[in-house]
Design a protein around this motif. Structure first.
Motif, PDB file in Angstrom:
ATOM      1  N   ILE A   1       7.072 -29.257 -24.982  1.00 51.78           N
ATOM      2  CA  ILE A   1       8.554 -30.127 -24.607  1.00 51.78           C
ATOM      3  C   ILE A   1       9.298 -30.237 -25.995  1.00 51.78           C
ATOM      4  O   ILE A   1       9.941 -30.701 -25.671  1.00 51.78           O
ATOM      5  CB  ILE A   1       7.491 -31.147 -23.896  1.00 51.78           C
ATOM      6  N   SER A   2       8.325 -31.133 -26.936  1.00 50.72           N
ATOM      7  CA  SER A   2       9.703 -31.670 -28.213  1.00 50.72           C
ATOM      8  C   SER A   2       8.008 -31.675 -29.063  1.00 50.72           C
ATOM      9  O   SER A   2       6.526 -31.994 -29.424  1.00 50.72           O
ATOM     10  CB  SER A   2       9.712 -32.760 -27.501  1.00 50.72           C
ATOM     11  N   ASP A   3       8.775 -31.405 -30.684  1.00 52.47           N
ATOM     12  CA  ASP A   3       7.779 -31.890 -31.300  1.00 52.47           C
ATOM     13  C   ASP A   3       8.239 -32.871 -32.337  1.00 52.47           C
ATOM     14  O   ASP A   3       7.423 -33.176 -33.017  1.00 52.47           O
ATOM     15  CB  ASP A   3       8.322 -30.550 -32.390  1.00 52.47           C
ATOM     16  N   GLU A   4       9.436 -33.668 -32.424  1.00 53.96           N
ATOM     17  CA  GLU A   4       9.575 -34.569 -32.518  1.00 53.96           C
ATOM     18  C   GLU A   4       9.107 -36.695 -31.716  1.00 53.96           C
ATOM     19  O   GLU A   4       8.807 -36.878 -32.162  1.00 53.96           O
ATOM     20  CB  GLU A   4      11.012 -35.164 -32.834  1.00 53.96           C
ATOM     21  N   HIS A   5       9.074 -36.406 -30.412  1.00 53.25           N
ATOM     22  CA  HIS A   5       8.678 -37.121 -29.769  1.00 53.25           C
ATOM     23  C   HIS A   5       7.668 -37.461 -28.691  1.00 53.25           C
ATOM     24  O   HIS A   5       6.942 -35.266 -28.393  1.00 53.25           O
ATOM     25  CB  HIS A   5       9.451 -37.399 -28.516  1.00 53.25           C
ATOM     26  N   GLU A   6       6.663 -37.638 -28.296  1.00 56.28           N
ATOM     27  CA  GLU A   6       5.204 -37.797 -28.096  1.00 56.28           C
ATOM     28  C   GLU A   6       5.483 -37.649 -26.283  1.00 56.28           C
ATOM     29  O   GLU A   6       5.961 -38.556 -26.279  1.00 56.28           O
ATOM     30  CB  GLU A   6       3.982 -38.051 -28.018  1.00 56.28           C
ATOM     31  N   THR A   7       4.864 -36.997 -25.715  1.00 51.44           N
ATOM     32  CA  THR A   7       4.710 -37.183 -23.805  1.00 51.44           C
ATOM     33  C   THR A   7       3.300 -38.328 -23.671  1.00 51.44           C
ATOM     34  O   THR A   7       2.806 -38.479 -23.876  1.00 51.44           O
ATOM     35  CB  THR A   7       4.589 -36.319 -23.370  1.00 51.44           C
ATOM     36  N   PHE A   8       3.270 -38.486 -21.580  1.00 54.69           N
ATOM     37  CA  PHE A   8       2.215 -38.484 -21.255  1.00 54.69           C
ATOM     38  C   PHE A   8       1.685 -37.565 -20.592  1.00 54.69           C
ATOM     39  O   PHE A   8       3.016 -36.979 -20.045  1.00 54.69           O
ATOM     40  CB  PHE A   8       2.501 -40.150 -20.567  1.00 54.69           C
TER      41      PHE A   8
END
Ligand SMILES: [Zn+2]
Length: 164
Positions: free
Chosen positions: A59-66
């Motif tokens: 999904i992303s390496d920059e932002h973290e998810t729920f």
């Protein structure tokens, strides 16, 4: 829909009450309303008001998810939420707070949003999750996706933050 998913016949537009013109199959005698995916997203919190932040490189390496995922047929949003938390983090949800539905325009998904309360424990991650950590409530927004209109992460965060 342009063709009937059941029999393949070309659909015609037919008035469906207040909904206006809706594709209709003359052979099957049924309307085919637009469909979309129903998904759940859950902000997992523990008794210390820490937030489970996930690193998912697909999904992303920059932002973290729920924790999030698709609902499956026959399942309630509450069941899907409990299942996803168990699958992705290996934790049991003690109770859920419902925070409404939110339209995710970019992916045309209806997101059912929850706060999931768990007891603080080590994670047992699924292969979809590259890492996860417990993060202090005030430190979570900086790790989340940017706060754009309709971003369910921030809707959940503000809801929880206003209650603690
Ligand atoms: Zn048909």
């Amino acid at each position: 829909y342009k063709y009937c998913p059941e029999c393949g016949k070309k659909l015609i537009d037919r008035q469906a009450g207040d909904d206006g013109a809706v594709p209709f199959c003359d052979d099957c005698q049924r309307y085919w309303f637009d469909t979309f995916a129903s998904c759940v997203i859950v902000m997992v919190v523990n008794e210390l008001h820490e937030v489970a932040m996930l690193h998912q490189s697909y999904i992303s390496d920059e932002h973290e998810t729920f924790v999030a995922g698709f609902m499956t047929p026959g399942e309630t949003a509450e069941q899907a939420t409990t299942r996803e938390v168990k699958e992705e983090l290996g934790l049991d949800v003690d109770c859920l707070d419902y925070v409404g539905t939110h339209w995710f325009a970019r992916r045309e998904q209806l997101m059912h949003a929850f706060i999931g309360h768990v007891k603080r424990a080590d994670f047992n991650l699924s292969s979809e999750v590259d890492g996860a950590s417990w993060v202090a409530l005030d430190d979570a927004p900086a790790r989340m996706f940017p706060d754009r209109p309709g971003n369910t992460q921030h809707i959940l965060y503000r809801h929880y933050k206003s209650k603690v």
